[in-house]
Design a protein around this motif. Structure first.
Motif, mmCIF file in Angstrom:
data_model
loop_
_atom_site.group_PDB
_atom_site.id
_atom_site.type_symbol
_atom_site.label_atom_id
_atom_site.label_comp_id
_atom_site.label_asym_id
_atom_site.label_seq_id
_atom_site.Cartn_x
_atom_site.Cartn_y
_atom_site.Cartn_z
ATOM 1 N N LYS A 58 0.860 -1.180 0.000
ATOM 2 C CA LYS A 58 0.000 0.000 0.000
ATOM 3 C C LYS A 58 0.894 1.227 0.000
ATOM 4 C CE LYS A 58 -4.032 -2.047 0.742
ATOM 5 N NZ LYS A 58 -5.187 -1.968 -0.053
ATOM 6 N N ILE A 59 0.399 2.319 -0.491
ATOM 7 C CA ILE A 59 1.216 3.520 -0.593
ATOM 8 C C ILE A 59 1.723 3.996 0.765
ATOM 9 C CG2 ILE A 59 -0.671 5.195 -0.496
ATOM 10 C CD1 ILE A 59 0.974 6.604 -2.865
ATOM 11 N N PHE A 60 0.960 3.749 1.838
ATOM 12 C CA PHE A 60 1.379 4.212 3.160
ATOM 13 C C PHE A 60 2.081 3.134 3.965
ATOM 14 C CE2 PHE A 60 -2.341 6.870 2.088
ATOM 15 C CZ PHE A 60 -1.664 8.068 1.952
ATOM 16 N N ALA A 61 2.181 1.941 3.434
ATOM 17 C CA ALA A 61 2.810 0.845 4.173
ATOM 18 C C ALA A 61 4.331 1.013 4.164
ATOM 19 C CB ALA A 61 2.425 -0.499 3.579
ATOM 20 N N LEU A 62 4.932 0.861 5.315
ATOM 21 C CA LEU A 62 6.387 0.957 5.419
ATOM 22 C C LEU A 62 7.009 -0.421 5.591
ATOM 23 C CD1 LEU A 62 6.564 4.031 7.800
ATOM 24 C CD2 LEU A 62 6.805 3.991 5.322
ATOM 25 N N SER A 63 6.206 -1.438 5.463
ATOM 26 C CA SER A 63 6.630 -2.805 5.706
ATOM 27 C C SER A 63 7.247 -3.418 4.455
ATOM 28 C CB SER A 63 5.409 -3.619 6.138
ATOM 29 O OG SER A 63 5.684 -4.980 6.087
ATOM 30 N N SER A 64 8.131 -4.381 4.666
ATOM 31 C CA SER A 64 8.701 -5.124 3.540
ATOM 32 C C SER A 64 8.316 -6.596 3.667
ATOM 33 C CB SER A 64 10.220 -4.958 3.502
ATOM 34 O OG SER A 64 10.795 -5.528 4.656
ATOM 35 N N HIS A 65 7.049 -6.851 3.910
ATOM 36 C CA HIS A 65 6.554 -8.211 4.091
ATOM 37 C C HIS A 65 5.802 -8.710 2.857
ATOM 38 C CE1 HIS A 65 7.693 -8.346 8.291
ATOM 39 N NE2 HIS A 65 7.177 -7.141 8.434
ATOM 40 N N LEU A 66 6.199 -8.264 1.686
ATOM 41 C CA LEU A 66 5.505 -8.702 0.475
ATOM 42 C C LEU A 66 5.804 -10.165 0.194
ATOM 43 C CD1 LEU A 66 5.976 -5.585 -1.793
ATOM 44 C CD2 LEU A 66 3.911 -6.335 -0.621
ATOM 45 N N PRO A 67 4.858 -10.829 -0.468
ATOM 46 C CA PRO A 67 5.059 -12.247 -0.764
ATOM 47 C C PRO A 67 6.138 -12.457 -1.815
ATOM 48 C CG PRO A 67 3.022 -11.463 -1.760
ATOM 49 C CD PRO A 67 3.553 -10.338 -0.922
ATOM 50 N N ILE A 68 6.864 -13.548 -1.642
ATOM 51 C CA ILE A 68 7.904 -13.973 -2.588
ATOM 52 C C ILE A 68 7.615 -15.426 -2.954
ATOM 53 C CG2 ILE A 68 10.361 -14.553 -2.823
ATOM 54 C CD1 ILE A 68 10.024 -11.574 -2.808
ATOM 55 N N VAL A 69 7.717 -15.742 -4.242
ATOM 56 C CA VAL A 69 7.620 -17.128 -4.694
ATOM 57 C C VAL A 69 8.924 -17.464 -5.407
ATOM 58 C CG1 VAL A 69 6.394 -18.807 -6.115
ATOM 59 C CG2 VAL A 69 5.124 -16.956 -5.005
ATOM 60 N N VAL A 70 9.588 -18.506 -4.936
ATOM 61 C CA VAL A 70 10.802 -19.001 -5.585
ATOM 62 C C VAL A 70 10.395 -20.240 -6.370
ATOM 63 C CG1 VAL A 70 13.155 -19.847 -5.276
ATOM 64 C CG2 VAL A 70 12.201 -18.200 -3.640
ATOM 65 N N GLU A 71 10.681 -20.254 -7.668
ATOM 66 C CA GLU A 71 10.372 -21.408 -8.515
ATOM 67 C C GLU A 71 11.674 -22.032 -9.002
ATOM 68 O OE1 GLU A 71 6.072 -20.149 -10.399
ATOM 69 O OE2 GLU A 71 7.832 -20.072 -11.689
ATOM 70 N N ILE A 72 11.738 -23.360 -8.897
ATOM 71 C CA ILE A 72 12.928 -24.099 -9.316
ATOM 72 C C ILE A 72 12.468 -25.290 -10.156
ATOM 73 C CG2 ILE A 72 14.903 -25.463 -8.529
ATOM 74 C CD1 ILE A 72 14.786 -23.657 -5.956
ATOM 75 N N VAL A 73 13.056 -25.456 -11.328
ATOM 76 C CA VAL A 73 12.685 -26.545 -12.234
ATOM 77 C C VAL A 73 13.876 -27.458 -12.453
ATOM 78 C CG1 VAL A 73 11.891 -27.138 -14.560
ATOM 79 C CG2 VAL A 73 10.981 -25.107 -13.418
ATOM 80 N N ASP A 74 13.609 -28.761 -12.365
ATOM 81 C CA ASP A 74 14.625 -29.768 -12.663
ATOM 82 C C ASP A 74 13.914 -31.118 -12.719
ATOM 83 O OD1 ASP A 74 17.078 -31.380 -12.793
ATOM 84 O OD2 ASP A 74 18.080 -29.587 -12.036
ATOM 85 N N LYS A 75 14.697 -32.159 -12.882
ATOM 86 C CA LYS A 75 14.143 -33.514 -12.848
ATOM 87 C C LYS A 75 13.551 -33.791 -11.468
ATOM 88 C CE LYS A 75 15.224 -34.566 -17.027
ATOM 89 N NZ LYS A 75 14.177 -34.681 -18.014
ATOM 90 N N GLU A 76 12.535 -34.649 -11.422
ATOM 91 C CA GLU A 76 11.808 -34.882 -10.172
ATOM 92 C C GLU A 76 12.723 -35.294 -9.026
ATOM 93 O OE1 GLU A 76 8.052 -37.302 -8.229
ATOM 94 O OE2 GLU A 76 8.707 -37.854 -10.261
#
Length: 121
Positions: A58-76
């Motif tokens: 939000k424009i007034f939010a001072l927090s850095s708690h935004l969501p992060i998604v890490v994606e990794i692809v390889d053989k199972e």
């Protein structure tokens, strides 16, 4: 790498750290060190998880708690083995997370000459 593979997704917060290192950086660095096929980090704009707390930009939010998604692809097999390391890293961060694995099909996987200059990240 072509054909059947797995996609590991790690849902965390951008504020999650191991010491002073962001957790997402630790995960990507470890994936690279272990020779996995590739990793991408996405920053979200809105989320909630097991705690049901809303995380948003939000424009007034001072927090850095935004969501992060890490994606990794390889053989199972490689993805399932690496998921164990991810769980260790999450435990070190002492933060919550969601880790999933999906079956995917790799259509194309090829390095490009233009990226050789960035190999030493």
């Amino acid at each position: 790498m072509k054909g059947k593979a797995s996609l590991l997704k790690v849902y965390i917060s951008e504020s999650d750290k191991i010491g002073s290192t962001p957790l997402y950086e630790a995960i990507v660095a470890e994936a690279r060190n272990q020779g996995l096929g590739g990793a991408t980090v996405h920053r979200g704009i809105l989320s909630f998880g097991a705690s049901h707390s809303i995380h948003t930009m939000k424009i007034f939010a001072l927090s850095s708690h935004l969501p992060i998604v890490v994606e990794i692809v390889d053989k199972e097999e490689a993805v399932r083995e690496f998921a164990k390391k991810v769980n260790e890293l999450i435990a070190q961060s002492k933060r919550g997370a969601l880790v999933t694995v999906q079956n995917v099909e790799v259509i194309e996987y090829r390095p490009g000459d233009k990226y050789n200059q960035f190999r030493n990240f």
